[in-house]
Write a protein that holds these residues in place. Structure first.
Motif, mmCIF file in Angstrom:
data_model
loop_
_atom_site.group_PDB
_atom_site.id
_atom_site.type_symbol
_atom_site.label_atom_id
_atom_site.label_comp_id
_atom_site.label_asym_id
_atom_site.label_seq_id
_atom_site.Cartn_x
_atom_site.Cartn_y
_atom_site.Cartn_z
ATOM 1 N N SER A 144 -121.366 86.200 3.880
ATOM 2 C CA SER A 144 -122.334 85.129 4.032
ATOM 3 C C SER A 144 -123.750 85.604 3.706
ATOM 4 C CB SER A 144 -122.254 84.589 5.467
ATOM 5 O OG SER A 144 -123.259 83.652 5.681
ATOM 6 N N LEU A 145 -124.079 86.803 4.178
ATOM 7 C CA LEU A 145 -125.438 87.320 3.947
ATOM 8 C C LEU A 145 -125.691 87.605 2.465
ATOM 9 C CD1 LEU A 145 -125.762 89.830 6.964
ATOM 10 C CD2 LEU A 145 -126.979 87.659 6.700
ATOM 11 N N THR A 146 -124.611 87.842 1.703
ATOM 12 C CA THR A 146 -124.782 88.176 0.292
ATOM 13 C C THR A 146 -124.439 86.983 -0.611
ATOM 14 O OG1 THR A 146 -122.546 89.082 0.333
ATOM 15 C CG2 THR A 146 -124.356 90.653 0.546
ATOM 16 N N SER A 147 -124.366 85.791 -0.022
ATOM 17 C CA SER A 147 -124.026 84.619 -0.830
ATOM 18 C C SER A 147 -124.972 83.470 -0.485
ATOM 19 C CB SER A 147 -122.578 84.216 -0.533
ATOM 20 O OG SER A 147 -122.399 82.855 -0.796
ATOM 21 N N SER A 148 -125.192 82.606 -1.443
ATOM 22 C CA SER A 148 -126.086 81.480 -1.148
ATOM 23 C C SER A 148 -125.270 80.224 -0.809
ATOM 24 C CB SER A 148 -127.005 81.209 -2.333
ATOM 25 O OG SER A 148 -126.200 80.988 -3.459
ATOM 26 N N SER A 149 -123.936 80.326 -0.934
ATOM 27 C CA SER A 149 -123.156 79.120 -0.627
ATOM 28 C C SER A 149 -122.514 79.201 0.761
ATOM 29 C CB SER A 149 -122.105 78.872 -1.702
ATOM 30 O OG SER A 149 -121.435 80.063 -1.946
ATOM 31 N N GLN A 150 -122.029 78.042 1.215
ATOM 32 C CA GLN A 150 -121.378 77.975 2.520
ATOM 33 C C GLN A 150 -120.045 78.738 2.473
ATOM 34 O OE1 GLN A 150 -119.823 74.026 3.842
ATOM 35 N NE2 GLN A 150 -121.115 74.369 5.647
ATOM 36 N N ILE A 151 -119.830 79.620 3.423
ATOM 37 C CA ILE A 151 -118.556 80.363 3.471
ATOM 38 C C ILE A 151 -117.681 79.736 4.563
ATOM 39 C CG2 ILE A 151 -117.454 82.608 3.918
ATOM 40 C CD1 ILE A 151 -119.264 82.921 1.561
ATOM 41 N N ILE A 152 -116.492 79.270 4.162
ATOM 42 C CA ILE A 152 -115.538 78.733 5.144
ATOM 43 C C ILE A 152 -114.238 79.512 4.998
ATOM 44 C CG2 ILE A 152 -114.217 76.707 5.881
ATOM 45 C CD1 ILE A 152 -116.456 74.934 5.016
ATOM 46 N N ASP A 153 -113.805 80.145 6.062
ATOM 47 C CA ASP A 153 -112.570 80.912 5.993
ATOM 48 C C ASP A 153 -111.748 80.653 7.262
ATOM 49 O OD1 ASP A 153 -110.548 82.650 5.475
ATOM 50 O OD2 ASP A 153 -111.789 84.431 5.216
ATOM 51 N N ILE A 154 -110.713 79.843 7.109
ATOM 52 C CA ILE A 154 -109.866 79.477 8.263
ATOM 53 C C ILE A 154 -108.432 79.898 7.954
ATOM 54 C CG2 ILE A 154 -109.070 77.571 9.747
ATOM 55 C CD1 ILE A 154 -112.112 77.807 9.776
ATOM 56 N N TRP A 155 -107.806 80.606 8.874
ATOM 57 C CA TRP A 155 -106.393 80.981 8.719
ATOM 58 C C TRP A 155 -105.540 80.078 9.594
ATOM 59 C CZ3 TRP A 155 -106.375 87.055 9.399
ATOM 60 C CH2 TRP A 155 -107.231 87.613 8.439
#
Ligand code: 5AD
Ligand code: SF4
Length: 464
Positions: A144-155
């Motif tokens: 997240s800190l190295t990306s400008s987009s929303q990070i969604i990670d659900i297992w």
């Protein structure tokens, strides 16, 4: 696999640390808001542990935090609504301060419909993850800190349990310990099995090692946590019962009090009652969710016990351990519930005399069997809820103050909120006690005479 995973996450902690300290400014602050049960509270301690290791500093003030995290609950719909309410306010803050970092995690994130809403309406949230990959928090934060987009990670589920990640305990002298994760019971109204996944028990050696370490760090009270602790140990390479685990925990030097939650009545064994009875450390407190006293409803709820079996179980427990406090959970308004069903619940409340009961209005959870049954009129439910509440309060009032005049051990927990000369602590049966004393006693067990009974708490005096 688990050891490699622990190593990997420690590497991500280091990477995050380098990122957030790179520009040499003031340290960044964080605030975690926890909704729901003790399992979530424990998860938040894990998030906090990782963040502190990275170099973030905790702030009690969410308004000023650089990083805001919501660890969510979804057991009832009002928990979801609260989170949406908070997100509405965060949207305005993020507009003013685009550097504000926002993360959502916990049970509510395991619902597909919630994720759709977040993608559509809450694009400003930086990071979203679920209950199964919480141990990957450092890695996800790095992404997240190295990306400008929303990070969604659900297992959807996991079978791994990752040990030895940092934990930041809220109290120095007491701690929750996960002994198992998930639930296999599928009570018809409950969303937990869908969001917390299948039941998995931790290796007893890992549990005992963790408790030994906690004891060395000054912890005297442990709370063993699981959705259904009475089925602990099933599926382990060397199967072990919950009662056997308790005997091992009891042997840990320095641990003076042991609590656990939650027990399912259908799995509470005679062996457990025996172990509790003989124990000097296991607290005189049992949370035994009833949900309903009506056999018809209990069957529909898939609880797998009858009213009579529940009452017999309570009898057996009270005969063996007369001074035990028994608390419960009750749901009112489950589909199809009638006045007669509620009468049955009230009958159990009267017969058992619960020390306390958490009474909930049934909340329809999408995807559960009960959600597709015809739902009741809310006005009728409210009326029945009030009847149950009155019965619960009357019975609790009868039991409040039963230790008046006794000298009891109190674990001193904190300085009293309203009077700095007073301390607050808990008895073995979890009753609250306030008494005069010095803050240096926090974390210690002291003897207190219970002089006054004031509803759900006592005023006492310390005995040398
Ligand atoms: N509606 C209302 N209460 C619920 N609980 C679980 N699911 C629901 C629901 N759908 C209650 C049960 C459980 C407690 C943790 O929450 O009483 O024991
Ligand atoms: Fe939900 Fe029943 Fe599991 Fe408790 S035992 S978490 S109420 S499904």
């Amino acid at each position: 696999m688990a050891i490699d995973e622990t190593k990997l996450q420690h590497e991500y902690i280091e990477k995050c640390r380098q990122l957030i300290t790179a520009n040499g400014g003031a340290p960044l602050t964080y605030h975690v808001t926890t909704f729901g049960c003790q399992m979530n509270a424990r998860d938040s301690e894990k998030l906090s542990g990782i963040l502190k290791e990275i170099g973030y500093i905790e702030t009690p003030d969410e308004e000023s935090a650089d990083f805001v995290i919501y660890n969510t609950c979804t057991v009832r719909d009002n928990a979801n609504q609260k989170v949406y309410g908070h997100l509405g306010m965060l949207k305005a803050r993020k507009k003013k301060n685009p550097d504000l970092c926002i993360a959502l995690c916990g049970c509510m994130m395991q619902e597909e419909s919630v994720i759709e809403i977040i993608r559509e309406k809450y694009k400003f949230v930086n990071l979203v993850f679920g209950t199964h990959n919480l141990y990957k928090f450092a890695e996800l934060l790095y992404r997240s800190l190295t990306s400008s987009s929303q990070i969604i990670d659900i297992w959807k589920d996991t079978d791994s349990i990752v040990e030895d990640l940092p934990v930041d305990r809220k109290y120095s002298f007491k701690s929750g310990i996960n002994i198992m994760f998930g639930c296999n019971n599928f009570c018809s109204y409950c969303i937990v099995p869908y969001v917390r996944g299948r039941e998995r028990s931790r290796d007893p050696k890992d549990i005992i090692r963790e408790i030994e370490q906690l004891s060395r760090d000054g912890v005297v009270e442990v709370m063993l946590l699981g959705q259904n602790v009475n089925s602990y140990g099933k599926g382990l390479p060397d199967e072990m019962s919950f009662a056997e685990l308790l005997k091992e925990v009891e042997k840990v030097e320095g641990i003076k009090r042991i609590r656990f939650m939650t027990s399912h009545p259908k799995d509470l064994s005679d062996e457990l009652i025996e172990v509790m009875k003989d124990s000097k450390k296991i607290c005189r407190q049992l949370h035994l969710p009833l949900q309903s006293g009506s056999d018809r409803l209990l069957k529909s709820m898939n609880r797998r016990y009858t009213k009579e079996q529940y009452l017999n179980l309570v009898d057996k427990i009270r005969t063996a351990i007369p001074d035990i406090s028994i608390t419960t959970d009750i749901i009112v308004g489950y589909p199809g519930e009638t006045v007669e069903d509620v009468n049955e619940t009230i009958d159990v409340i009267r017969k058992v005399g619960f020390d306390n009961a958490f009474t909930f209005i049934y909340s329809k959870r999408t995807g559960t069997p009960a959600a597709s049954m015809p739902q009741l009129d809310p006005a009728f439910v409210k009326e029945q809820f009030n009847r149950v509440l009155t019965a619960v309060q009357e019975e609790a009032d009868k039991r409040n103050g039963k230790l008046l005049g006794c000298i009891e051990e109190v674990l001193v927990e904190e300085i009293n909120e309203h009077d700095a000369a007073m301390l607050s602590g808990r008895l073995s049966n979890a009753s609250l006690v306030h008494f005069k004393g010095d803050a240096g006693l926090i974390g210690q067990l002291v003897k207190v005479r219970l002089n006054e009974a004031k509803g759900f708490y006592y005023i006492g005096e310390m005995i040398e």
